[in-house]
Each structure stands twice: as structure tokens, then as C-alpha cells.
Scaffold this motif. Structure first.
Motif, PDB file in Angstrom:
ATOM      1  N   ARG A 125      23.867 -26.240  -8.506  1.00  0.00           N
ATOM      2  CA  ARG A 125      23.558 -25.585  -9.777  1.00  0.00           C
ATOM      3  C   ARG A 125      22.425 -26.274 -10.514  1.00  0.00           C
ATOM      4  O   ARG A 125      21.777 -25.672 -11.377  1.00  0.00           O
ATOM      5  CB  ARG A 125      24.796 -25.565 -10.677  1.00  0.00           C
ATOM      6  CG  ARG A 125      25.912 -24.687 -10.170  1.00  0.00           C
ATOM      7  CD  ARG A 125      27.108 -24.750 -11.085  1.00  0.00           C
ATOM      8  NE  ARG A 125      26.788 -24.266 -12.408  1.00  0.00           N
ATOM      9  CZ  ARG A 125      27.578 -24.429 -13.474  1.00  0.00           C
ATOM     10  NH1 ARG A 125      28.717 -25.085 -13.329  1.00  0.00           N
ATOM     11  NH2 ARG A 125      27.236 -23.946 -14.644  1.00  0.00           N
ATOM     12  N   LEU A 126      22.203 -27.542 -10.193  1.00  0.00           N
ATOM     13  CA  LEU A 126      21.158 -28.296 -10.884  1.00  0.00           C
ATOM     14  C   LEU A 126      19.766 -27.991 -10.334  1.00  0.00           C
ATOM     15  O   LEU A 126      18.766 -28.070 -11.067  1.00  0.00           O
ATOM     16  CB  LEU A 126      21.452 -29.791 -10.767  1.00  0.00           C
ATOM     17  CG  LEU A 126      20.522 -30.766 -11.482  1.00  0.00           C
ATOM     18  CD1 LEU A 126      20.545 -30.517 -12.979  1.00  0.00           C
ATOM     19  CD2 LEU A 126      20.933 -32.203 -11.169  1.00  0.00           C
ATOM     20  N   MET A 127      19.686 -27.623  -9.065  1.00  0.00           N
ATOM     21  CA  MET A 127      18.392 -27.481  -8.406  1.00  0.00           C
ATOM     22  C   MET A 127      17.443 -26.502  -9.100  1.00  0.00           C
ATOM     23  O   MET A 127      16.246 -26.808  -9.265  1.00  0.00           O
ATOM     24  CB  MET A 127      18.598 -27.075  -6.939  1.00  0.00           C
ATOM     25  CG  MET A 127      19.297 -28.127  -6.079  1.00  0.00           C
ATOM     26  SD  MET A 127      18.458 -29.750  -6.052  1.00  0.00           S
ATOM     27  CE  MET A 127      19.528 -30.727  -7.125  1.00  0.00           C
ATOM     28  N   PRO A 128      17.909 -25.321  -9.559  1.00  0.00           N
ATOM     29  CA  PRO A 128      16.969 -24.396 -10.213  1.00  0.00           C
ATOM     30  C   PRO A 128      16.411 -24.916 -11.532  1.00  0.00           C
ATOM     31  O   PRO A 128      15.434 -24.369 -12.047  1.00  0.00           O
ATOM     32  CB  PRO A 128      17.829 -23.131 -10.451  1.00  0.00           C
ATOM     33  CG  PRO A 128      18.936 -23.229  -9.467  1.00  0.00           C
ATOM     34  CD  PRO A 128      19.232 -24.691  -9.361  1.00  0.00           C
ATOM     35  N   SER A 129      17.018 -25.968 -12.082  1.00  0.00           N
ATOM     36  CA  SER A 129      16.588 -26.491 -13.380  1.00  0.00           C
ATOM     37  C   SER A 129      15.846 -27.823 -13.264  1.00  0.00           C
ATOM     38  O   SER A 129      15.657 -28.507 -14.271  1.00  0.00           O
ATOM     39  CB  SER A 129      17.805 -26.668 -14.301  1.00  0.00           C
ATOM     40  OG  SER A 129      18.480 -25.445 -14.496  1.00  0.00           O
TER      41      SER A 129
END
Length: 259
Positions: free
Chosen positions: A186-190
Motif C-alpha cells: 500500500r505504501l508503494m504508490p505513495s
């Protein structure tokens, strides 16, 4: 208000916390698994047995359960009977710390979880209890946020922007999970919202990776590991800690330490 984390006790992946700390924070050997119950009710009963151990304490207590138990919120609240506050998921650790910080009195924080074992039809039990003591020295919450809606996606970019407004160059970022269990997906796109936090001068810490998946307990262990690192002088500058799992709710804190 600042806080000392004291009297930490528990079992992580079937091993005592003391044994893990004596081994440098690393689990020695294979996680200890126990037979899994045949149905959902059986598994919930095992969790309930652990939960009951923390009722009737002599100070305000928060018990954080796996996010999968959120749908049974009323059952757990009835069982708590007002003796403890009940939270759910890794972000529940963040929320509990926010409430304790507002209370400004000694409190106890507990996390419980049961993760799938390496062998079929087995589970690995973990539980951790930490006392929090108000103090002139210790951890200070510079930012403490829980964001998200249970019926929608959480915008991590907004949370990260707020955190970068508080600390431009944290020394360490404490992340959930082991790094190989999908907990960071979930962190990767941000990542772009993290700016220079992705640079080589910022350390990314995955304390759980030394032990194995701990579920909700992993978030509380991250906080304890961070506190001990400060206390022992491993880091001095402000740090960031992310508490997130499969729930849409995400916790993000910026912390400093006054020795």
C-alpha cells in the motif's frame, strides 16, 4: 507529555520477549506453532482466552486485537465490560497511544494476534504488553494521526505530506511487517510523497523481519523497539512510524526523544 515504555512482557512467534531481546531482537530457530482450531468460533475462543488475562488490571488498559475481529466489535466490548478499551488492527495501536497521551496518566497497552504457521493447520501466537509511564524524559508524540474510512481507500499521500511538514529529515522510518509479506504494497504508490525520506540518509527499519510476521503485535513491538533504540543511543533524531495492515485505517506518528 513524554513517555517511558516499561515492564514489557510477552511472547513473539512462540518465543519469550526476553529470549528474543537477549538474542539481539532476532528469533532463534523456527517460530513455535500450535494446532489451529477447526472453525472460526474455535479460533476466536483461543483469542478470547488470552484477552481475559488482561481484564481487571489496576490501571487503564488498552487491548488491541487483529483487524479481522473488528466485525465482532460488540462481542469484544461486551467481554471487556468496561474493564479495558478495545482496539483493532495495527492502526489501533496508534489510536490507543493517542488516547493514552491525552489521558496523561500511567497506562498499559496490549496487542494480541494469531498468525498462520509454516505448516498447514497451525498458527503462531504472539502477545505483547507494555506499560507507559509519564515522564520528563522519553518519547514525545510530535504527530499522531489515524486516517481512513472503513468503506473506502485511504490516501497515504495526504498523511505523508502532513508528516513531512513536521519533520523534513527523520533518522529512521519504522515500517510494518517483514518486508516480504506484502505489508508494504500500500505504501508503494505513495513513494513520491515521501520525498527525500526515500534517500540513502534515512534508515528504513523492519523490526518484525528479525522474528517473522506478528500481525497486530508487530506494531506494538515496533514502538517498543524504537523506544529501546532511543534509550540505548542507537538513534537520536526524530523518527516516523507507520501502523498499517489490510484495514483501510492507517496510523502515522512522528516521534522524538528527550534523554
Amino acid at each position: 507529555m513524554r513517555w517511558r515504555l516499561t515492564r514489557a512482557t510477552g511472547v513473539l512467534a512462540g518465543a519469550s520477549l526476553d529470549d528474543i531481546l537477549d538474542n539481539g531482537g532476532v528469533l532463534a530457530g523456527v517460530p513455535e506453532a500450535v494446532p489451529q482450531q477447526d472453525d472460526r468460533a474455535g479460533e476466536q475462543a483461543c483469542l478470547e482466552q488470552s484477552f481475559r488475562d488482561y481484564l481487571g488490571g489496576d490501571r487503564p488498559t488498552w487491548v488491541v486485537l487483529p483487524d479481522r475481529e473488528r466485525s465482532e466489535r460488540h462481542l469484544w466490548q461486551d467481554l471487556a465490560a468496561g474493564q479495558v478499551e478495545v482496539g483493532f488492527g495495527r492502526s489501533g495501536v496508534t489510536l490507543a497511544l493517542s488516547q493514552i497521551n491525552r489521558l496523561q496518566a500511567p497506562a498499559t497497552l496490549v496487542a494480541l494476534d494469531r498468525m498462520p504457521g509454516l505448516q498447514p493447520q497451525t498458527v503462531i501466537e504472539s502477545r505483547l504488553q507494555v506499560d507507559l509511564e509519564p515522564s520528563q524524559m522519553g518519547l514525545g508524540l510530535m504527530l499522531n494521526l489515524v486516517d481512513g474510512r472503513l468503506d473506502g481507500d485511504t490516501d497515504l499521500t495526504s498523511l505523508l505530506d502532513q508528516a513531512r511538514g513536521v519533520v523534513a529529515d527523520p533518522e529512521v522510518i519504522f515500517l510494518p511487517g517483514t518486508g516480504s509479506d506484502g505489508s508494504l504494497d500500500r505504501l508503494m504508490p505513495s513513494l513520491s510523497a515521501m520525498g527525500n525520506w526515500v534517500g540513502r540518509d534515512v534508515r528504513w527499519e523492519l523490526a518484525e523481519a528479525r522474528i517473522g510476521p506478528l500481525g497486530t503485535v508487530g506494531s506494538l513491538f515496533n514502538w517498543y523497539w524504537m523506544h529501546e533504540g532511543y534509550r540505548l543511543g542507537d538513534w537520536q533524531a526524530p523518527t516516523v512510524i507507520l501502523d498499517m495492515d489490510t484495514s483501510p485505517l492507517v496510523g502515522l506518528s512522528v516521534v522524538d526523544y528527550n534523554a
